[in-house]
Design an enzyme around this catalytic site. Sequence first.
Site, PDB file in Angstrom:
ATOM      1  N   ASN A  12       0.854  -1.189   0.000  1.00 10.60           N
ATOM      2  CA  ASN A  12       0.000   0.000   0.000  1.00 10.60           C
ATOM      3  C   ASN A  12       0.891   1.240   0.000  1.00 10.60           C
ATOM      4  OD1 ASN A  12      -1.837   2.028   0.480  1.00 10.60           O
ATOM      5  ND2 ASN A  12      -2.366   1.374   2.557  1.00 10.60           N
ATOM      6  N   LYS A  21       0.037   4.260  -0.270  1.00 10.06           N
ATOM      7  CA  LYS A  21      -0.647   5.417   0.351  1.00 10.06           C
ATOM      8  C   LYS A  21      -0.483   6.682  -0.517  1.00 10.06           C
ATOM      9  CE  LYS A  21      -0.015   3.276   4.818  1.00 10.06           C
ATOM     10  NZ  LYS A  21      -0.172   3.405   6.250  1.00 10.06           N
ATOM     11  N   HIS A  51      -9.601   0.539   5.125  1.00 11.31           N
ATOM     12  CA  HIS A  51      -8.293   0.761   5.767  1.00 11.31           C
ATOM     13  C   HIS A  51      -8.494   1.663   6.994  1.00 11.31           C
ATOM     14  CE1 HIS A  51      -4.224   2.159   6.512  1.00 11.31           C
ATOM     15  NE2 HIS A  51      -3.825   1.076   5.871  1.00 11.31           N
ATOM     16  N   GLU A 103      -6.975   4.099   8.125  1.00  3.99           N
ATOM     17  CA  GLU A 103      -6.850   5.544   7.897  1.00  3.99           C
ATOM     18  C   GLU A 103      -8.141   6.105   7.291  1.00  3.99           C
ATOM     19  OE1 GLU A 103      -3.167   5.360   5.716  1.00  3.99           O
ATOM     20  OE2 GLU A 103      -2.164   4.754   7.569  1.00  3.99           O
ATOM     21  N   GLU A 105      -5.459  -5.694  10.658  1.00  6.17           N
ATOM     22  CA  GLU A 105      -4.465  -4.644  10.888  1.00  6.17           C
ATOM     23  C   GLU A 105      -4.770  -3.929  12.200  1.00  6.17           C
ATOM     24  OE1 GLU A 105      -2.466  -3.166   7.110  1.00  6.17           O
ATOM     25  OE2 GLU A 105      -4.386  -2.150   7.167  1.00  6.17           O
ATOM     26  N   GLY A 144       2.269   1.616  11.001  1.00  7.65           N
ATOM     27  CA  GLY A 144       3.191   2.756  10.880  1.00  7.65           C
ATOM     28  C   GLY A 144       3.929   3.087  12.169  1.00  7.65           C
ATOM     29  N   SER A 198       3.410  -2.700  10.452  1.00  9.61           N
ATOM     30  CA  SER A 198       4.860  -2.721  10.677  1.00  9.61           C
ATOM     31  C   SER A 198       5.518  -4.031  10.255  1.00  9.61           C
ATOM     32  CB  SER A 198       5.175  -2.404  12.147  1.00  9.61           C
ATOM     33  OG  SER A 198       4.672  -1.124  12.479  1.00  9.61           O
TER      34      SER A 198
HETATM   35  C1  PEP Z   1      -0.875  -0.133   6.289  1.00 10.00           C
HETATM   36  O1  PEP Z   1      -0.968   1.078   6.172  1.00 10.00           O
HETATM   37  O2  PEP Z   1      -1.753  -0.890   5.854  1.00 10.00           O
HETATM   38  C2  PEP Z   1       0.302  -0.659   6.976  1.00 10.00           C
HETATM   39  C3  PEP Z   1       0.300  -1.908   7.339  1.00 10.00           C
HETATM   40  O3  PEP Z   1       1.332   0.226   7.217  1.00 10.00           O
HETATM   41  P1  PEP Z   1       2.786  -0.128   7.829  1.00 10.00           P
HETATM   42  O4  PEP Z   1       3.281  -1.375   7.140  1.00 10.00           O
HETATM   43  O5  PEP Z   1       3.592   1.058   7.520  1.00 10.00           O
HETATM   44  O6  PEP Z   1       2.580  -0.357   9.290  1.00 10.00           O
END
Ligand code: PEP
Length: 242
Positions: free
Chosen positions: A9, A11, A92, A94, A164, A170, A205
């Site tokens: 992703n 973003k 997601h 966000e 997630e 992040g 992460s």
């Molecule tokens: C995400 O935004 O779906 C995500 C998993 O981000 P990160 O890998 O940076 O934690």
Amino acid sequence: MRRPLVAGNWKMNGDKKNIATLVAGLLSLKCKADVVVFPPYVYILQVLTGLSGTAVAVGAQNISEYKSGAYTGEISSEMLRDIGCQYCLVGHSERRSLYGENDRQVAKKFHQAQLAGLKPILCLGETLKQREKGKTFDLISAQIDTVLDCAGVNSLSDAIIAYEPVWAIGTGKPATIDQIQLVHQYIREKLGASGVKTRILYGGSVTPANTAELLFQADIDGVLVGGASLDIDTFNEMCQLA
Ligand code: PEP
């Protein structure tokens, strides 16, 4: 057997030049897993063109909950399918936290995507506060039930879910393997016989350091990668570990 899936992703990052570098890096990728990348909307065509003829699929980070019509600024699943996208993310964290998307809207997006022939990746997970209050399983259950209610009882049977935990996204602090496997197992058991083929990814992460161990778990079928997918060597390494 469920085929592993590695999803990147990107973003709201990059520009034409940087996206071209990511695409060029993906051209040499050879791996056994399914791979999909989610560029920002305006670069989707560039990525589709650059990756045409490869096994790497392309998806959108968000879609409209509606089929078509007077929804200024929105993009439909059918449009994405029309230009060659195969996947989309829905729900997601966000989108949920920054744009107020609720479970019902997410479920409608999931349904529209399936109707158009896209493969939606249903993102779900708890905040730290919800986990600390012992609400993780209830919350995930409700998020899944809303999708089953809106898109049909079998809508998740050949679908993709990404667990997630919001607190792991992040932050550089992934959930532990035990925490993740427990939630994935819960999701699989909740879906019963219809969940045997459902691919359940983990996101939060993920790096090359934890990819292999994650994918070794019985109910972890892939990873959704944010930050680490923006470095193409790192991303390719994760794909090869899958
Ligand atoms: C995400 O935004 O779906 C995500 C998993 O981000 P990160 O890998 O940076 O934690």
